[in-house]
Design an enzyme around this catalytic site. Structure first.
Site, PDB file in Angstrom:
ATOM      1  N   ARG A 154       0.847  -1.191   0.000  1.00  0.00           N
ATOM      2  CA  ARG A 154       0.000   0.000   0.000  1.00  0.00           C
ATOM      3  C   ARG A 154       0.887   1.249   0.000  1.00  0.00           C
ATOM      4  O   ARG A 154       2.063   1.206   0.339  1.00  0.00           O
ATOM      5  CB  ARG A 154      -0.909   0.002   1.234  1.00  0.00           C
ATOM      6  CG  ARG A 154      -1.810  -1.225   1.366  1.00  0.00           C
ATOM      7  CD  ARG A 154      -2.562  -1.195   2.688  1.00  0.00           C
ATOM      8  NE  ARG A 154      -3.496  -2.312   2.818  1.00  0.00           N
ATOM      9  CZ  ARG A 154      -3.181  -3.502   3.345  1.00  0.00           C
ATOM     10  NH1 ARG A 154      -1.944  -3.724   3.781  1.00  0.00           N
ATOM     11  NH2 ARG A 154      -4.083  -4.460   3.444  1.00  0.00           N
ATOM     12  N   HIS A 160      -3.221   2.851  -6.634  1.00  0.00           N
ATOM     13  CA  HIS A 160      -3.649   1.684  -5.854  1.00  0.00           C
ATOM     14  C   HIS A 160      -3.959   0.491  -6.762  1.00  0.00           C
ATOM     15  O   HIS A 160      -3.946  -0.656  -6.299  1.00  0.00           O
ATOM     16  CB  HIS A 160      -4.882   2.031  -5.012  1.00  0.00           C
ATOM     17  CG  HIS A 160      -5.207   1.000  -3.974  1.00  0.00           C
ATOM     18  ND1 HIS A 160      -4.429   0.822  -2.835  1.00  0.00           N
ATOM     19  CD2 HIS A 160      -6.188   0.074  -3.898  1.00  0.00           C
ATOM     20  CE1 HIS A 160      -4.942  -0.154  -2.107  1.00  0.00           C
ATOM     21  NE2 HIS A 160      -6.010  -0.624  -2.726  1.00  0.00           N
ATOM     22  N   ARG A 189      -1.480  -2.390  -6.806  1.00  0.00           N
ATOM     23  CA  ARG A 189      -1.633  -3.426  -5.775  1.00  0.00           C
ATOM     24  C   ARG A 189      -2.573  -4.528  -6.257  1.00  0.00           C
ATOM     25  O   ARG A 189      -2.315  -5.719  -6.083  1.00  0.00           O
ATOM     26  CB  ARG A 189      -2.155  -2.783  -4.490  1.00  0.00           C
ATOM     27  CG  ARG A 189      -2.456  -3.748  -3.355  1.00  0.00           C
ATOM     28  CD  ARG A 189      -2.766  -2.958  -2.092  1.00  0.00           C
ATOM     29  NE  ARG A 189      -3.542  -3.730  -1.137  1.00  0.00           N
ATOM     30  CZ  ARG A 189      -3.019  -4.599  -0.286  1.00  0.00           C
ATOM     31  NH1 ARG A 189      -1.726  -4.817  -0.290  1.00  0.00           N
ATOM     32  NH2 ARG A 189      -3.785  -5.254   0.568  1.00  0.00           N
ATOM     33  N   HIS A 224      -3.857  -8.725   3.829  1.00  0.00           N
ATOM     34  CA  HIS A 224      -5.281  -8.407   3.935  1.00  0.00           C
ATOM     35  C   HIS A 224      -5.874  -9.054   5.174  1.00  0.00           C
ATOM     36  O   HIS A 224      -5.619 -10.218   5.456  1.00  0.00           O
ATOM     37  CB  HIS A 224      -6.004  -8.905   2.692  1.00  0.00           C
ATOM     38  CG  HIS A 224      -7.444  -8.521   2.655  1.00  0.00           C
ATOM     39  ND1 HIS A 224      -7.875  -7.229   2.446  1.00  0.00           N
ATOM     40  CD2 HIS A 224      -8.564  -9.264   2.823  1.00  0.00           C
ATOM     41  CE1 HIS A 224      -9.193  -7.199   2.461  1.00  0.00           C
ATOM     42  NE2 HIS A 224      -9.629  -8.420   2.698  1.00  0.00           N
ATOM     43  N   TYR A 249      -5.435 -16.253   6.484  1.00  0.00           N
ATOM     44  CA  TYR A 249      -4.058 -15.765   6.416  1.00  0.00           C
ATOM     45  C   TYR A 249      -3.201 -16.311   7.547  1.00  0.00           C
ATOM     46  O   TYR A 249      -1.979 -16.399   7.439  1.00  0.00           O
ATOM     47  CB  TYR A 249      -3.999 -14.230   6.353  1.00  0.00           C
ATOM     48  CG  TYR A 249      -4.374 -13.490   7.602  1.00  0.00           C
ATOM     49  CD1 TYR A 249      -5.551 -12.776   7.673  1.00  0.00           C
ATOM     50  CD2 TYR A 249      -3.525 -13.469   8.700  1.00  0.00           C
ATOM     51  CE1 TYR A 249      -5.892 -12.075   8.815  1.00  0.00           C
ATOM     52  CE2 TYR A 249      -3.853 -12.770   9.842  1.00  0.00           C
ATOM     53  CZ  TYR A 249      -5.037 -12.072   9.894  1.00  0.00           C
ATOM     54  OH  TYR A 249      -5.367 -11.382  11.025  1.00  0.00           O
TER      55      TYR A 249
END
Length: 208
Positions: free
Chosen positions: A10, A116, A119, A142, A151
């Site tokens: 980011r 962005h 990304r 995320h 994750y």
């Protein structure tokens, strides 16, 4: 652009990078902080929003020379030196960078591309390598309530393989560009050679 796209970082994470966060010997970038711009114009350095945001992302080998060159030419010296610094030595601001970004896109003939989006592009390219949903979520940092278990169980061992596959995509694209340039150069040189070998051309000019 390369780090934003191929590592899916980011804006705030990019601006928060210091030299000690970039390990080119092991091909990895450690995301430990982010710079947030407040409504009053002030900036705040803080940890990523979630545990998932604090991560280590493998670098595609194909872009390591580009990053090394950037560190040598533009980044501040020392382990605490900032990786990205403005022309006047300040931390870049998003609104100023956006003007530069729009100008660069315009010069390249690209419309409607936001920073962005790099990304999102990085995530799409990583997905095209066969990476699983869990691996992609881990790589992007995320975090949502629904994605927590995803994750947390992502395998760190697969991330270097994802970077290697991304590197292959970069090399393939670069080879294609080089081949196109070489073919275009050959055509130009061939056309020039043809003009220089037209029978009677020099004689006709001499007679005139």
């Amino acid at each position: 652009m390369l780090i934003a796209g191929f590592l899916s970082l980011r804006w705030g994470e990019l601006i928060g990078l210091h030299r000690r966060d970039v390990d080119l010997d092991h091909g990895a970038v450690r995301v430990r902080r982010a710079v947030a711009e407040l409504n009053n114009g002030q900036r705040e350095i803080k940890a990523p929003k979630s545990a998932a945001g604090k991560r280590t992302v493998s670098i595609p080998a194909a872009i390591i020379p580009d990053i090394r060159d950037h560190l040598k030419r533009y980044a501040e010296p020392g382990a605490d030196g900032r990786v990205f610094v403005g022309a006047k030595g300040a931390t870049p601001r998003r609104n100023h960078f956006n003007r530069l970004w729009r100008k660069a896109c315009e010069d390249a003939g690209i419309k409607g591309l936001h920073f962005h989006d790099l990304r999102h592009t990085g995530n799409t390219l990583a997905a095209s390598t066969g990476a699983s949903t869990r691996e992609l979520m881990s790589r992007m940092g995320h975090s949502t309530a629904r994605a927590a278990l995803i994750y947390q169980h992502a395998s760190a061992d697969r991330d270097p393989l994802i970077a290697d596959a991304l590197s292959g995509l970069v090399d393939k694209a670069r080879k294609k560009i080089r081949k196109a340039k070489e073919e275009a150069r050959s055509k130009v040189e061939g056309a020039r050679g043809g003009l220089n070998t037209v029978p009677g051309n020099d004689q006709d000019q001499a007679e005139e």
